[in-house]
Design a protein around this motif. Structure first.
Motif, PDB file in Angstrom:
ATOM      1  N   THR A  36      11.257  -2.319   5.739  1.00 47.60           N
ATOM      2  CA  THR A  36      12.200  -1.217   5.932  1.00 47.60           C
ATOM      3  C   THR A  36      11.905  -0.131   4.914  1.00 47.60           C
ATOM      4  OG1 THR A  36      13.894  -2.787   6.644  1.00 47.60           O
ATOM      5  CG2 THR A  36      14.632  -0.583   6.088  1.00 47.60           C
ATOM      6  N   ALA A  37      11.801   1.100   5.374  1.00 47.11           N
ATOM      7  CA  ALA A  37      11.484   2.224   4.485  1.00 47.11           C
ATOM      8  C   ALA A  37      12.473   2.292   3.335  1.00 47.11           C
ATOM      9  CB  ALA A  37      11.514   3.529   5.280  1.00 47.11           C
ATOM     10  N   GLN A  38      11.954   2.379   2.104  1.00 40.46           N
ATOM     11  CA  GLN A  38      12.820   2.456   0.927  1.00 40.46           C
ATOM     12  C   GLN A  38      13.666   3.719   0.931  1.00 40.46           C
ATOM     13  OE1 GLN A  38       9.750   2.103  -2.094  1.00 40.46           O
ATOM     14  NE2 GLN A  38      10.334   0.001  -2.527  1.00 40.46           N
ATOM     15  N   THR A  39      13.140   4.776   1.526  1.00 38.33           N
ATOM     16  CA  THR A  39      13.876   6.043   1.579  1.00 38.33           C
ATOM     17  C   THR A  39      14.845   6.092   2.754  1.00 38.33           C
ATOM     18  OG1 THR A  39      11.996   6.972   2.797  1.00 38.33           O
ATOM     19  CG2 THR A  39      12.078   7.381   0.433  1.00 38.33           C
ATOM     20  N   GLU A  41      12.146 -14.926   2.857  1.00 38.84           N
ATOM     21  CA  GLU A  41      11.338 -14.186   1.884  1.00 38.84           C
ATOM     22  C   GLU A  41      12.228 -13.386   0.937  1.00 38.84           C
ATOM     23  OE1 GLU A  41       8.671 -11.809   4.138  1.00 38.84           O
ATOM     24  OE2 GLU A  41       7.477 -13.504   4.856  1.00 38.84           O
ATOM     25  N   LYS A  42      13.260 -12.729   1.491  1.00 40.20           N
ATOM     26  CA  LYS A  42      14.185 -11.958   0.655  1.00 40.20           C
ATOM     27  C   LYS A  42      14.952 -12.871  -0.302  1.00 40.20           C
ATOM     28  CE  LYS A  42      14.892  -8.071   3.825  1.00 40.20           C
ATOM     29  NZ  LYS A  42      15.855  -7.347   4.691  1.00 40.20           N
ATOM     30  N   ALA A  43      15.301 -14.083   0.170  1.00 43.78           N
ATOM     31  CA  ALA A  43      16.029 -15.025  -0.680  1.00 43.78           C
ATOM     32  C   ALA A  43      15.160 -15.488  -1.851  1.00 43.78           C
ATOM     33  CB  ALA A  43      16.487 -16.221   0.158  1.00 43.78           C
ATOM     34  N   VAL A  44      13.864 -15.693  -1.578  1.00 40.13           N
ATOM     35  CA  VAL A  44      12.936 -16.107  -2.637  1.00 40.13           C
ATOM     36  C   VAL A  44      12.824 -15.017  -3.695  1.00 40.13           C
ATOM     37  CG1 VAL A  44      10.527 -16.628  -3.164  1.00 40.13           C
ATOM     38  CG2 VAL A  44      11.614 -17.684  -1.182  1.00 40.13           C
ATOM     39  N   ILE A  45      12.691 -13.763  -3.256  1.00 44.00           N
ATOM     40  CA  ILE A  45      12.577 -12.648  -4.200  1.00 44.00           C
ATOM     41  C   ILE A  45      13.868 -12.494  -5.008  1.00 44.00           C
ATOM     42  CG2 ILE A  45      12.341 -10.139  -4.381  1.00 44.00           C
ATOM     43  CD1 ILE A  45      10.481 -10.241  -1.959  1.00 44.00           C
ATOM     44  N   TYR A  59       9.518  -5.102 -10.112  1.00 41.84           N
ATOM     45  CA  TYR A  59       8.091  -4.955  -9.813  1.00 41.84           C
ATOM     46  C   TYR A  59       7.846  -4.957  -8.302  1.00 41.84           C
ATOM     47  CZ  TYR A  59       3.214  -6.316  -9.140  1.00 41.84           C
ATOM     48  OH  TYR A  59       1.924  -6.379  -8.701  1.00 41.84           O
ATOM     49  N   ARG A  60       8.480  -5.893  -7.588  1.00 39.81           N
ATOM     50  CA  ARG A  60       8.268  -5.984  -6.139  1.00 39.81           C
ATOM     51  C   ARG A  60       8.856  -4.789  -5.405  1.00 39.81           C
ATOM     52  NH1 ARG A  60       6.605 -10.593  -3.505  1.00 39.81           N
ATOM     53  NH2 ARG A  60       6.687  -9.145  -1.749  1.00 39.81           N
ATOM     54  N   PHE A  61       9.924  -4.196  -5.974  1.00 35.31           N
ATOM     55  CA  PHE A  61      10.515  -3.020  -5.325  1.00 35.31           C
ATOM     56  C   PHE A  61       9.549  -1.840  -5.365  1.00 35.31           C
ATOM     57  CE2 PHE A  61      12.871   0.979  -5.460  1.00 35.31           C
ATOM     58  CZ  PHE A  61      13.650   0.870  -4.323  1.00 35.31           C
ATOM     59  N   TRP A  62       8.905  -1.632  -6.518  1.00 35.67           N
ATOM     60  CA  TRP A  62       8.023  -0.475  -6.677  1.00 35.67           C
ATOM     61  C   TRP A  62       6.586  -0.769  -6.292  1.00 35.67           C
ATOM     62  CZ3 TRP A  62      10.116   3.979  -6.712  1.00 35.67           C
ATOM     63  CH2 TRP A  62      11.358   4.196  -7.317  1.00 35.67           C
ATOM     64  N   CYS A  63       6.187  -2.020  -6.296  1.00 39.99           N
ATOM     65  CA  CYS A  63       4.792  -2.361  -6.032  1.00 39.99           C
ATOM     66  C   CYS A  63       4.650  -3.425  -4.951  1.00 39.99           C
ATOM     67  CB  CYS A  63       4.108  -2.852  -7.305  1.00 39.99           C
ATOM     68  SG  CYS A  63       4.115  -1.637  -8.643  1.00 39.99           S
ATOM     69  N   ALA A  84       0.831  -1.209   0.000  1.00 41.74           N
ATOM     70  CA  ALA A  84       0.000   0.000   0.000  1.00 41.74           C
ATOM     71  C   ALA A  84       0.862   1.255   0.000  1.00 41.74           C
ATOM     72  CB  ALA A  84      -0.930  -0.014   1.212  1.00 41.74           C
ATOM     73  N   THR A  85       1.915   1.271   0.812  1.00 41.43           N
ATOM     74  CA  THR A  85       2.763   2.461   0.883  1.00 41.43           C
ATOM     75  C   THR A  85       3.572   2.654  -0.400  1.00 41.43           C
ATOM     76  OG1 THR A  85       4.465   1.150   2.037  1.00 41.43           O
ATOM     77  CG2 THR A  85       2.965   2.434   3.392  1.00 41.43           C
ATOM     78  N   LYS A  86       3.948   1.563  -1.048  1.00 43.94           N
ATOM     79  CA  LYS A  86       4.681   1.676  -2.309  1.00 43.94           C
ATOM     80  C   LYS A  86       3.822   2.288  -3.409  1.00 43.94           C
ATOM     81  CE  LYS A  86       7.734  -2.285  -1.445  1.00 43.94           C
ATOM     82  NZ  LYS A  86       8.045  -3.677  -1.848  1.00 43.94           N
ATOM     83  N   GLN A  87       2.509   2.098  -3.302  1.00 41.66           N
ATOM     84  CA  GLN A  87       1.606   2.635  -4.320  1.00 41.66           C
ATOM     85  C   GLN A  87       1.616   4.166  -4.349  1.00 41.66           C
ATOM     86  OE1 GLN A  87      -0.007   0.804  -6.471  1.00 41.66           O
ATOM     87  NE2 GLN A  87       0.339  -1.211  -5.584  1.00 41.66           N
TER      88      GLN A  87
END
Length: 581
Positions: free
Chosen positions: A470-473, A563-567, A577-581, A297-300
């Motif tokens: 973790t906040a992307q910024t 989860e991070k290893a799967v991505i 896609y997962r980074f931005w959405c 939601a926050t990435k949107q």
């Protein structure tokens, strides 16, 4: 984990929490449908939360908010649409018109882009905090927890008051929008209809709010996308009335109106337009799985800022000159006749579409009114839980509704019937002044809470590996957001004191800056009443564990790493896609 932190976790385990998807109030299967409905309004029996009487007030507050009986019925799709469509309203569709006039097309783009970048940083900070601590009141209670109780009191009442006055404003705006088609209808009769609709939606609790916003947001998103496509076609010469337009209005009458001061005048209007972006964080406590739902939601927010605001406002600036007198027409800042979106469609000569856009404006108004009841009722409940508002506001019924907060919001909302008064304009000008800067204070405080949280995490020898999101910024994003809020407040002070085309006067100043002295008043009054003269809470006294739904941090860290290893194992386009959405 430090012994003190373990005691908080132990207390939370003893309390059992309220980890439910839907509060089950159907205890008596023999009740009729009407009986079940009446029974749902009874207080939820939360029993003993296992609170140690030796705890400090701050520790007790953390446990109470972590164990709120608010129903966890919001799903991922609700949060995503609340985040995407929550801030698409009259601030974009109508309010941008007056700012196009005062700032020019380039000034509007710069103003909204600067505020938009602040919003993105704030939402990332809020996302990290809300995923870690999905407690009742969310960022409303974080101020008490990470900054200072007096500042928390001021911010909470500032936020509650903002949403309380928004409801009557939006209901009146809805009646004004209807008058676009027929100005002979009594606006008071229209207000009754909208008032009842908003009340009924909120009586269905968080799920009712979520479903309504889901539908409202889809309509608004489709409308904005449709307008962008329409605007591109018209600007390139595809309209029935005029040929190629291009960027001629950026040259004549020009890209800027009133220079730098004109750009500064856009800031508060942009802040008002983005108000509601933070509601996804407030809804965290009523979300089934905030760790999965909130990050998306926050990435949107990035897409909302770029696509829905910047691109649509660019199209508006290409199609409507800033000196068009219609931008300042109408009796209200929410008058659909002054919408640059409607003006652009009318000028293009496409019949029928102006009415469609006005339907979208009407839906946007009702959406904001719906959000105002949700936001104010949850804030009042959090205030009552912390002892900063009458206790009855913390009455949560068996359906998970803060029913007295909803009632209070609806009572204040009854001010909408003043639309029939000949003093309507004066009354609502001052109601709007109460909420003018409110969002800026809220957003700045969220960034500061994030800064303090990261500081305490580091001082305790812990890191972000234990965080679900973790906040992307990062930390610098919160510093950027906080500093930008300060600069915008300074710029608005300048505009309020020396208004465009006028001289200093008390009326203009308080119409534009009333929120600031009210926040200061609340802060000082709380300091005097509590005799707490500390400016901030020491890092050693800040609890960074109570309120987490994942109590086994080591197991939680392992889940995050997996989860991070799967991505990381996925193709690059999926990772992007997962980074931005």
């Amino acid at each position: 984990m430090p012994e003190k932190e373990l005691s908080y976790v132990s207390s939370l385990k003893q309390s059992g929490g309220v980890n439910v998807d839907v509060v089950d109030y159907d205890e008596d299967k023999n009740l009729s449908a009407w009986g079940k409905f009446k029974d749902s309004f009874k207080r939820y029996d939360d029993n003993d939360l296992g609170i140690d009487p030796n705890m400090t007030d701050m520790e007790k507050l953390a446990v109470k908010t972590a164990n709120s009986p608010l129903a966890r019925t919001l799903k991922s799709r609700h949060l995503q649409m609340i985040a995407i469509g929550g801030a698409i309203g009259t601030g974009l569709f109508v309010g941008s018109g007056s700012k196009l006039s005062t700032g020019g097309p380039a000034g509007v783009l710069i103003g909204y882009a600067i505020i938009g970048s602040m919003i993105y940083s704030m939402c990332q900070a809020m996302g990290e905090l809300s995923v870690t601590f999905p407690v009742a009141g969310a960022f409303v209670t974080y101020n008490n927890r990470f900054l200072d109780p007096s500042w928390g009191f001021a911010m909470s009442w500032n936020y509650a008051m903002n949403w309380l006055v928004v409801l009557p404003l939006e209901l009146v705006a809805a009646s004004i929008t209807i008058q676009y088609w027929n100005d002979t209808i009594n606006p008071a009769s229209l207000v009754v209809i909208f008032y009842v609709v908003v009340i009924v939606i909120n009586l269905f609790g968080a799920r009712g709010y979520g479903e309504a916003e889901f539908i409202f947001s889809i309509i608004k998103v489709l409308a904005v996308i449709g307008f962008i496509l329409f605007g591109i076609i018209v600007d390139c010469g595809g309209g029935p009335k005029e040929g190629y337009i291009g960027a001629k209005y950026f040259y004549n009458p020009g890209a800027f109106s009133n220079g730098f001061k004109g750009v500064c005048s856009v800031f508060v209007a942009a802040a008002f337009a983005f108000a509601g972006t933070e509601l996804a964080g407030l809804a965290a406590a009523e979300t089934a799985n905030p760790r999965k739902s909130l990050p998306r939601a926050t990435k949107q927010v990035f897409w909302r800022i770029t696509l829905f605001y910047i691109i649509s406002l660019l199209i508006v600036g290409l199609l409507v000159p800033y000196n068009d007198s219609r931008l300042l027409d109408g009796s209200s800042s929410v008058d659909a006749k002054a919408s640059p979106f409607v003006i652009a469609i009318v000028d293009a000569g496409v019949s029928g579409l102006p009415s469609v856009m006005n339907v979208v404006i009407l839906i946007s108004v009702l959406s904001v009114g719906n959000s105002s009841v949700y936001g104010s009722s949850r804030t009042l409940a959090a205030l009552a839980a912390s002892g900063q508002a009458p206790k009855f506001f913390n009455y949560i019924d068996k359906a998970g509704r803060p029913i007295f907060g909803i009632v209070a919001s609806c009572l204040i909302g009854a001010l909408c019937f003043l639309v029939a008064s000949n003093k309507e304009d004066t009354i609502f000008t001052w109601l709007q002044a109460l909420s003018g800067l409110s969002s800026l204070f809220t957003w700045g405080s969220i960034c500061l809470c994030h800064i303090r949280f990261r500081y305490v995490l580091k001082k305790n020898g812990r890191d972000t590996s234990e965080l679900g999101y973790t906040a992307q910024t990062g930390l610098w994003g919160s510093y950027y957001g906080f500093i930008l809020v300060i600069l915008v407040l300074i710029a608005q002070f300048w505009i309020a004191l020396w208004p465009l085309g006028g001289s200093p006067n008390a009326s203009d100043f308080f119409e534009n800056y009333l929120s600031a002295p009210i926040v200061i008043f609340f802060y000082i009054c709380h300091k005097i009443y509590t005799k707490n003269w500390r400016l901030y809470i020491k890092w050693q006294d800040i609890d960074i564990d109570t309120g987490r739904r994942e109590l086994d941090l080591e197991l939680f860290k392992q889940e995050i790493a997996e989860e991070k290893a799967v991505i990381a194992s996925k193709p690059f386009y999926y990772r992007i896609y997962r980074f931005w959405c």
